[in-house]
Enzyme design. Structure first.
Site, PDB file in Angstrom:
ATOM      1  N   PHE A  85       5.806  -5.244   2.619  1.00  0.00           N
ATOM      2  CA  PHE A  85       4.817  -4.208   2.851  1.00  0.00           C
ATOM      3  C   PHE A  85       3.626  -4.852   3.545  1.00  0.00           C
ATOM      4  O   PHE A  85       3.502  -6.059   3.598  1.00  0.00           O
ATOM      5  CB  PHE A  85       4.396  -3.562   1.531  1.00  0.00           C
ATOM      6  CG  PHE A  85       5.512  -2.792   0.909  1.00  0.00           C
ATOM      7  CD1 PHE A  85       5.926  -1.599   1.464  1.00  0.00           C
ATOM      8  CD2 PHE A  85       6.174  -3.272  -0.206  1.00  0.00           C
ATOM      9  CE1 PHE A  85       6.960  -0.886   0.906  1.00  0.00           C
ATOM     10  CE2 PHE A  85       7.214  -2.565  -0.771  1.00  0.00           C
ATOM     11  CZ  PHE A  85       7.604  -1.359  -0.213  1.00  0.00           C
ATOM     12  N   ASP A 127      -5.194   1.365   2.436  1.00  0.00           N
ATOM     13  CA  ASP A 127      -3.784   0.962   2.448  1.00  0.00           C
ATOM     14  C   ASP A 127      -3.410   0.548   1.029  1.00  0.00           C
ATOM     15  O   ASP A 127      -3.137  -0.610   0.742  1.00  0.00           O
ATOM     16  CB  ASP A 127      -3.581  -0.183   3.437  1.00  0.00           C
ATOM     17  CG  ASP A 127      -2.120  -0.545   3.606  1.00  0.00           C
ATOM     18  OD1 ASP A 127      -1.275   0.060   2.926  1.00  0.00           O
ATOM     19  OD2 ASP A 127      -1.811  -1.436   4.410  1.00  0.00           O
ATOM     20  N   ILE A 128      -3.421   1.521   0.139  1.00  0.00           N
ATOM     21  CA  ILE A 128      -3.215   1.261  -1.289  1.00  0.00           C
ATOM     22  C   ILE A 128      -1.721   1.326  -1.598  1.00  0.00           C
ATOM     23  O   ILE A 128      -1.089   2.369  -1.431  1.00  0.00           O
ATOM     24  CB  ILE A 128      -3.983   2.287  -2.142  1.00  0.00           C
ATOM     25  CG1 ILE A 128      -5.460   2.328  -1.709  1.00  0.00           C
ATOM     26  CG2 ILE A 128      -3.856   1.955  -3.616  1.00  0.00           C
ATOM     27  CD1 ILE A 128      -6.173   0.997  -1.757  1.00  0.00           C
ATOM     28  N   GLU A 129      -1.162   0.204  -2.059  1.00  0.00           N
ATOM     29  CA  GLU A 129       0.277   0.135  -2.294  1.00  0.00           C
ATOM     30  C   GLU A 129       0.637  -0.183  -3.738  1.00  0.00           C
ATOM     31  O   GLU A 129       1.810  -0.214  -4.087  1.00  0.00           O
ATOM     32  CB  GLU A 129       0.905  -0.887  -1.339  1.00  0.00           C
ATOM     33  CG  GLU A 129       0.644  -0.527   0.124  1.00  0.00           C
ATOM     34  CD  GLU A 129       1.428  -1.385   1.100  1.00  0.00           C
ATOM     35  OE1 GLU A 129       2.393  -2.038   0.661  1.00  0.00           O
ATOM     36  OE2 GLU A 129       1.083  -1.398   2.285  1.00  0.00           O
ATOM     37  N   HIS A 130      -0.343  -0.422  -4.575  1.00  0.00           N
ATOM     38  CA  HIS A 130      -0.096  -0.607  -6.006  1.00  0.00           C
ATOM     39  C   HIS A 130      -1.419  -0.474  -6.733  1.00  0.00           C
ATOM     40  O   HIS A 130      -2.467  -0.261  -6.120  1.00  0.00           O
ATOM     41  CB  HIS A 130       0.574  -1.964  -6.293  1.00  0.00           C
ATOM     42  CG  HIS A 130      -0.222  -3.152  -5.830  1.00  0.00           C
ATOM     43  ND1 HIS A 130      -1.289  -3.662  -6.535  1.00  0.00           N
ATOM     44  CD2 HIS A 130      -0.119  -3.936  -4.714  1.00  0.00           C
ATOM     45  CE1 HIS A 130      -1.796  -4.707  -5.904  1.00  0.00           C
ATOM     46  NE2 HIS A 130      -1.108  -4.892  -4.780  1.00  0.00           N
TER      47      HIS A 130
END
Length: 583
Positions: free
Chosen positions: A557, A151-154
């Site tokens: 998020f 769950d890579i968001e940055h």
């Protein structure tokens, strides 16, 4: 290192146990998003939960740590959290038939890799601390998770394909159980952080976040885009989950009625597997008149929308007819489309950069790189014939006569692009409506102007056909008619978009785009003159409100706090108890 075929085979075997089900419910647990989060084992007692995602391993590679809000506070000497109770609960969940994955990343955390080598090496750490390897400091003691979710968001996209590939190699060493790999992209396609991982590594599941973005279920739901991706994904059997919030105070929440309508449209897609929920604490608080939590409500929706396969004879007949039609159409038009590609690209790049940045603004916004058209505000169709042709030849659509006609279609559309709007150090993902002019057939020109006008746009299309040094002008005007939704390529990531402040006005802008195409002895020149009166941009309804919900939606998020204006929020996202004293 395992070959790609070996990795794919491992993915297919791993997902075979869950492949046939399309009514699964995946549940994120660990961040206490709505407050009152109970221990993991309690949620696993719910028969309607199929997959548990432990959220999150949110610090890596160095320092390394997990964060499970109010469910873990003990530490090893290194400072790594020691969560023995969660370890015991993992084994309880697995004994009840639940698949338990450890999710990496989240909306809050410090993670990412500077190079591929460090990412590949990190597979050893994950395997030894959470998998079947050995390490003196294992957060879950001897419990072994069933795989990992990204769950890579940055933090960039570097190294994740290599990390996942290395993990597949580790999984192959333990034949005692099946292991899974998954990703949790946001719905705009392709995902900026996970696009490479999804396109390069055979994954078992994709838990797509259809919220916090314009492509949510109650927005421009783009499940079809993801299904098309899945058709060509490294693992052709990848299963897609529709990710939705479990509570109404998160932007993009839909009730079971709207969810059912969305599932009805996609239930027979071969990649559809079910629904993923953010998060467990909220799902148990969101009960209906029967007292059933949101997990049970969602499972009921999935069961009520089970796909009924058509009869084999009808399917065969339909497939044969469609194949014939597609083949004929492709043969007739492919040559013209191929010839227009180079000219179009240059026109798009030049005009897009010139126009999008021309409006005045009080702030600079960065565009994520995806855009999708809504219902069109206008479309007109005209036909231009080369000298020597006749009208019947152009309109019959059969044989070689069709190739002589040059058709021009002018399409004035509305387009929504997602930007990051920042004010007073607070940033939110904001959909902004813009306009697009498209001239199609031999030539295709995309001209984007921002913001959208408050009235109809007049587009004058001038077409000139030249044969043997003789040119005949043939103007075409547009009328305003509706058009079905389509998808177009967005501006490249990193493009800066400006728009005026609410309450201000601007004057008239004229945009002129010209392109040319030669087919045989004929040359066609198309000029677009667009007159646009720029008006103030209203705050998008999808941001200003949340349907019938009277509370202001929280743009969070996964991993961010889901309750606004609460002192409890600190416990949702901050792993260290000392942070609370600041309040």
């Amino acid at each position: 290192m395992l070959s790609f075929k070996s990795l794919l085979a491992a993915a297919v075997v791993a997902s075979s146990a869950l492949a046939s089900a399309s009514n699964q419910v995946a549940l994120y647990w660990g961040q206490n998003g709505a407050g009152g989060q109970e221990r993991l084992a309690q949620y696993c007692q719910e028969a309607d939960v199929d997959i548990i995602l432990l959220s999150f391993l949110n610090l890596f590679p160095d320092p390394l740590n997990v964060n499970f809000a109010n469910q873990c506070g003990n530490t090893f000497e290194s400072g790594l959290l020691h969560c023995s109770q969660i370890g015991a609960d993992i084994k309880t969940c697995q004994s009840l038939g639940k698949t338990v994955l450890l999710s990496l990343g989240g909306g809050v955390g410090d993670y990412g890799f500077s190079d591929v080598a460090s990412a590949t090496k990190f597979a050893d750490t994950l395997w030894n601390k959470f998998g079947a390897g050995e390490d003196p400091e294992r957060p879950f003691d001897d419990a072994v998770v069933d795989g990992f979710d990204f769950d890579i968001e940055h933090g960039g996209a570097t190294g994740y394909p290599e990390l996942a590939t290395a993990l597949r190699g580790k999984f192959a060493k333990d034949t005692s159980k099946n292991y899974f790999l998954s990703a949790a992209p946001q719905c705009p396609y392709p995902d900026a952080s996970l696009g490479d991982l999804l396109s390069k590594v055979p994954l078992d599941f994709a838990f797509i976040q259809f919220y916090n973005n314009y492509c949510s279920i109650n927005g421009q739901f783009n499940y079809d885009t993801w299904s098309k991706f899945a058709d060509s994904a490294p693992n052709k059997n990848i299963k897609l989950f529709v990710g939705v919030p479990a509570t109404s105070n998160i932007a993009g929440y839909v009730d079971t009625s709207k969810l059912s309508s969305a599932i009805e449209e996609i239930k027979c897609d071969s990649h559809f597997a079910g629904v993923s929920l953010w998060d467990a604490s909220g799902a148990w608080l969101n009960t209906d008149e029967k007292g059933e939590n949101f997990v049970v409500q969602v499972k009921n929706v999935l069961n009520q929308n089970a796909c009924v396969a058509p009869s084999s004879s009808a399917t065969t007949q339909s497939t044969t007819t469609t194949s014939s039609a597609v083949t004929q159409s492709t043969t007739t038009t492919s040559a013209a489309i191929t010839q227009s590609a180079t000219t179009t690209s240059a026109a798009v790049a030049t005009k897009s950069n010139q126009i999008v940045t021309s409006s005045s603004s009080s702030s600079s916004s960065i565009f994520y790189g995806n855009s999708t058209t809504e219902s069109s505000t206008g479309i007109a169709t005209g036909t231009v014939l080369p000298t020597g042709s006749n009208e019947n030849a152009a309109t019959t659509g059969s044989g070689s006569n069709t190739k002589l006609a040059i058709s021009t279609v002018t399409d004035v559309q509305k387009t929504v692009i997602t930007i990051t709007s920042c004010s007073e150090h607070k940033c939110v993902a904001t959909p902004v409506t813009t306009g697009v002019v498209v001239v199609t057939d031999i030539d295709t020109v995309y001209t984007t102007y921002c913001p959208l006008t408050n009235s109809q746009v007049y587009v004058s299309v001038k077409t000139v056909v030249c044969t043997e040094e003789t040119c005949v002008p043939s103007p075409t005007s547009t009328s305003q008619k509706p058009k079905a939704s389509t998808t177009i390529k967005g501006v490249e990531k990193g493009q800066t978009t400006s728009y005026p402040v609410v309450g201000t006005t601007e004057g008239v802008k004229k945009i002129v785009t010209t392109s040319a195409q030669t087919v045989g002895s004929s040359t066609k020149y198309v000029t677009i003159e667009l007159t646009s009166t720029i008006t103030p941009v209203t705050y998008p309804t999808s941001v200003a409100s949340n349907g019938t919900n009277t509370t202001v939606p929280v743009f969070t998020f996964e991993g961010g706090a889901a309750v606004a204006n609460s002192l409890n929020s600190v416990w949702f996202t901050v792993p260290f108890l000392l942070a609370a004293f600041a309040f």
